[in-house]
Scaffold this active site. Sequence first.
Site, PDB file in Angstrom:
ATOM      1  N   THR A  12       0.792  -1.393   0.042  1.00 36.63           N
ATOM      2  CA  THR A  12       0.183  -0.055   0.111  1.00 36.63           C
ATOM      3  C   THR A  12       0.754   1.082   0.006  1.00 36.63           C
ATOM      4  OG1 THR A  12      -0.132  -0.351   2.419  1.00 36.63           O
ATOM      5  CG2 THR A  12      -2.155  -0.908   1.234  1.00 36.63           C
ATOM      6  N   LYS A  49       4.748  -6.876   3.346  1.00 34.66           N
ATOM      7  CA  LYS A  49       4.822  -5.479   3.141  1.00 34.66           C
ATOM      8  C   LYS A  49       4.166  -4.578   4.621  1.00 34.66           C
ATOM      9  CE  LYS A  49       0.874  -3.369   2.978  1.00 34.66           C
ATOM     10  NZ  LYS A  49       0.143  -2.459   4.096  1.00 34.66           N
ATOM     11  N   THR A  81      -0.634  -1.797   7.416  1.00 33.20           N
ATOM     12  CA  THR A  81      -0.396  -3.172   8.216  1.00 33.20           C
ATOM     13  C   THR A  81       0.883  -3.718   8.057  1.00 33.20           C
ATOM     14  OG1 THR A  81      -2.822  -3.484   8.463  1.00 33.20           O
ATOM     15  CG2 THR A  81      -1.557  -5.397   8.231  1.00 33.20           C
ATOM     16  N   GLU A  90       8.348   4.737   8.066  1.00 41.13           N
ATOM     17  CA  GLU A  90       7.890   6.314   7.597  1.00 41.13           C
ATOM     18  C   GLU A  90       8.936   7.231   7.893  1.00 41.13           C
ATOM     19  OE1 GLU A  90       3.313   5.573   6.923  1.00 41.13           O
ATOM     20  OE2 GLU A  90       3.843   6.153   8.967  1.00 41.13           O
ATOM     21  N   ASN A 141       2.259  11.731   7.978  1.00 34.37           N
ATOM     22  CA  ASN A 141       1.326  11.287   8.908  1.00 34.37           C
ATOM     23  C   ASN A 141       0.524  12.546   9.483  1.00 34.37           C
ATOM     24  OD1 ASN A 141       1.412   8.443   9.402  1.00 34.37           O
ATOM     25  ND2 ASN A 141       3.536   9.064   9.852  1.00 34.37           N
ATOM     26  N   SER A 192      -7.531  12.574   5.651  1.00 34.36           N
ATOM     27  CA  SER A 192      -8.180  11.318   5.124  1.00 34.36           C
ATOM     28  C   SER A 192      -9.366  11.622   4.276  1.00 34.36           C
ATOM     29  CB  SER A 192      -8.623  10.617   6.559  1.00 34.36           C
ATOM     30  OG  SER A 192      -9.556  11.311   7.154  1.00 34.36           O
TER      31      SER A 192
END
Lengths: 408, 408
Positions: free
Chosen positions: B156, B182, B193, B280, B403, B408
Site C-alpha cells: 500500500t 508489506k 499493516t 515512515e 502522517n 483522510s
Amino acid sequence: MKHARSPLAQPFPDLPLIAGVSPRVARARYKDWDRCDLSYVELSKGTSVAGVTTTSKCPSPEVEWCRSALKHGTARALLVSAGNANAFTGGKGRAAVEMLVATASDRLGCAREEIFVSATGVIGVPLPHDKASAGLEAAFDADPCSWRDLADAIGTTDTFAKAATASAMIGETRVELCGVIKGSGMIAPDMATMLGYIFTDAAIAPALLQQMLSAANRTTFSCITVDSDTSTSDTVLAFATGQAGHAPLVSFDEPGADAFAAALTDLCRQLAHLVVRDGEGATKFIEVRVSGAESDASAHRIALSIANSPLVKTAIAGEDANWGRVVMAVGKAGEPADRDQLSIRFGGIEVAAEGVVVDGYDEAPVAAHLKGQEIVIGVDIGLGNGVATVWTCDLTHGYISINADYRS
Amino acid sequence: MKHARSPLAQPFPDLPLIAGVSPRVARARYKDWDRCDLSYVELSKGTSVAGVTTTSKCPSPEVEWCRSALKHGTARALLVSAGNANAFTGGKGRAAVEMLVATASDRLGCAREEIFVSATGVIGVPLPHDKASAGLEAAFDADPCSWRDLADAIGTTDTFAKAATASAMIGETRVELCGVIKGSGMIAPDMATMLGYIFTDAAIAPALLQQMLSAANRTTFSCITVDSDTSTSDTVLAFATGQAGHAPLVSFDEPGADAFAAALTDLCRQLAHLVVRDGEGATKFIEVRVSGAESDASAHRIALSIANSPLVKTAIAGEDANWGRVVMAVGKAGEPADRDQLSIRFGGIEVAAEGVVVDGYDEAPVAAHLKGQEIVIGVDIGLGNGVATVWTCDLTHGYISINADYRS
C-alpha cells in the site's frame, strides 16, 4: 537554544503573596547565559512539606534526596538549579547535593532534611560546586523576588513562564495557594524535567498534605503526557507554612479539609495543563476522555495509549478526523475492549458507534472542531463504568525541529 | 499518496519458484488506481499452514478468520486485498470475508478453513463485494505471476517491494523458503499493516510449523517497532507445500528440523528488517542491544522502551550522541535497573560506564558512527544475564509529513 513562544501559551496570572514564603533568585551561570538560574525559597519554621517524584528507575540525586527528606515532613528552604540537571553524575552529583544542603541548613540552623533541592538541564555533568555555592550565597543576600521572577528562574527550554493560584476556606479563614512549574513536556533537548512547587499559608499536617498531594497527582500530573518520555528528575513539592492562623488540619474529617484538597487538585490541574500547553512543537491541546472501561485503571491505560500514539497525535496535528487511528490505539492498549462495542467522539460529535461509522456521518462539524486549538477525543469502551481523562498535545514538525535539528 | 523510495531500501532479491505455490494478481480497483491490488495464491493439496497475528484487541475480521482457520492446519489458497483493510466495519466486514472464502473454497472444492484472507488499507469502509468478487474472478483466470508482482500487489504505502529467501537441508533434500512482506512500520496514513507470507516446499506438520513460526516471531517480527503503534490487521502466515519430497517433519527431534527452523528464523529476520527499512520517514536503521538485565523478558521491555522513545529516535535522526536520552528511556521502562551500574555504547564505543560518562570520552568516533545509516545502541544494565535485541528507525520530519500533512 530558545524556541518561539507556544501558540497555546497563557498569560502569567496575578498571584497573592503567601505568608512565610520568601523566594529569591540569583545568577549561578550554570550555562553561558546572563539570567537567574538558581532559586532559593526560604520557608517559615514549621512549614509542612509533601512531594511526588518521577517513577524513573534512574532518578537524579536531587530526587533521591527529596524522597528521603520527605520522611521528615517539614521544610525550611527549597533550592532549584536550572541549566544543569546533575543527573547521571555518580558520586560527584551526590556530593553537590550534600554541599548545597549543608550550606543552606547551616545558614538556617535547621535539620538537613528540611532543605529540598531540585535541578534541571543538561545531564551527565556534575553540578559545579563553585558556581552552585556562589549562586546560593548571592541568593541569600538577594531581595525577595516576585512569583514571575521565580517562575522564570526555574525554567529551561520553557517558552513561557507558568504559574497558577487557588484559594479555599478553612473554617472562617481564607487560605491561598500559589504554584509555579516548569517543563515543556517530559522531554527537551536537555531533558526538560517537570518541576512544580506549590506554596500555601494553610496549616496542614505533613501526612495529610501528602495524602492530598498524592491524590491530586493521580488525576493531574499523572494524567499528562507530551510524548511518553519520562525525565529522571520530575518533582512536585507542596509547602504549607501554616501562617494563615487557623487550627492545623490533621485529617480529612475536619471542616475545610475537603475544600483545601479540592483547591489543591484544581491548582495541580492548572499547572499540569500549562506544561502540556508548552509541549514541544504543540499547536493543539488535546483532552482524551475514556468511559465504559472495565475499571478506572483500565480507562487510564487506554487513555494514555491514545494520548501517546504518534499516529493519533499526528492526525490531530493534520486536523484529520482519523478515528481509525483511535481504534488502533485502543486496540494496542492491551486492555479489555470489544471492537463492536466501541464508540468514538471528536468534540462531542459521535463519529463511530458499536464498531462502525455512524449512519450519515457528516465530517464537516468534526473538521471544524479539529481546526481549533482545544481538541476533545471521547471514547466509550462499552464494557463497564471505568472512566479516565488525560491531556496531551499534537505531534508536529516543531517537535522534530526542537529534538532532532539539534546537536548536544 | 506515494512517497519517495526509502533511503534504506534494498534491491529486490532473486527468488526461486516454490513447487506447489501459484501466485496470481488482478485489479479489484479498491482505490482509484490502475494497479493490481488483489492477490490470489493457490497452494497444492496438503499444504501445512501456521500463522501469527496482531496482539490488537480490535482486530480486523480477516485476522479473526485466520485465527480460527489456523486450527484446521492446512491451506489451499491465500487472498490479499490491498487498499481497503475492511477493519472496524462490523457485520458488513465479516460478510465480505465470508463471501471471498466461500467463492474460493467452492472453486477449489476445499474446506472453507483452507482459505486464508488478509486486507490492508483504509479502515472503516467495508470491503466492497462487487470489486472483491470481480477481482477474485479475474485472479482465477490470470496467469501465474512473479514474486515481484506479488510483492507489489500486496503493498500500500510501501516505498519499495520487499522479499527474501533462505534454504535448508532436510536429510539429503534441499528445501527453499521464499517470503514477501508489506508494511512501512506499524503505521501509515491508511494504517500500513504488516502482512507477511512465507512459502516453502518443505514438508512440515502444521503443529511443528506453528511451533517454529511462533519461536521465530518472538525474535524477529516481535522485535521491530517504528513508532509503537500496532495495526488491527498484522498477520504473518507460513505455508509448507511438502512438494520437496522428503519425509514430513513432525518433531524437532528429527534430522533437518533445527536447520529448517534456523532458515525460517533467518527469513523472518530479513523480512522484519525490510519493514523497518521502509519505516515512515526513516533515514537510519537502528539496532538496540540490551544485556545484563534481570531476564530476557526484562531486557526486551527495556530495549523496546529505548526503541520507542521519541527522544532517542529524534536524537539519532539528529546524529546526536545524546546518551542521556538512552538513560531516560531505560529509567522509564519500569524494569529493574541501577543508574550507577548502567553502561552505554554507540556503535560499540563505550560512552558511559557505571553511571557516569567514561574518562576522556571522545565524541568524534561516536559522531562518525551516527553519521552512518546503520546505528547500533548498546546498553548493559549490569544486573543479570538477560539479553534482547530490537530494531527500529529514526523519527524525522518525513514521518510528520507522511502522517500529519495529510487529510483522510
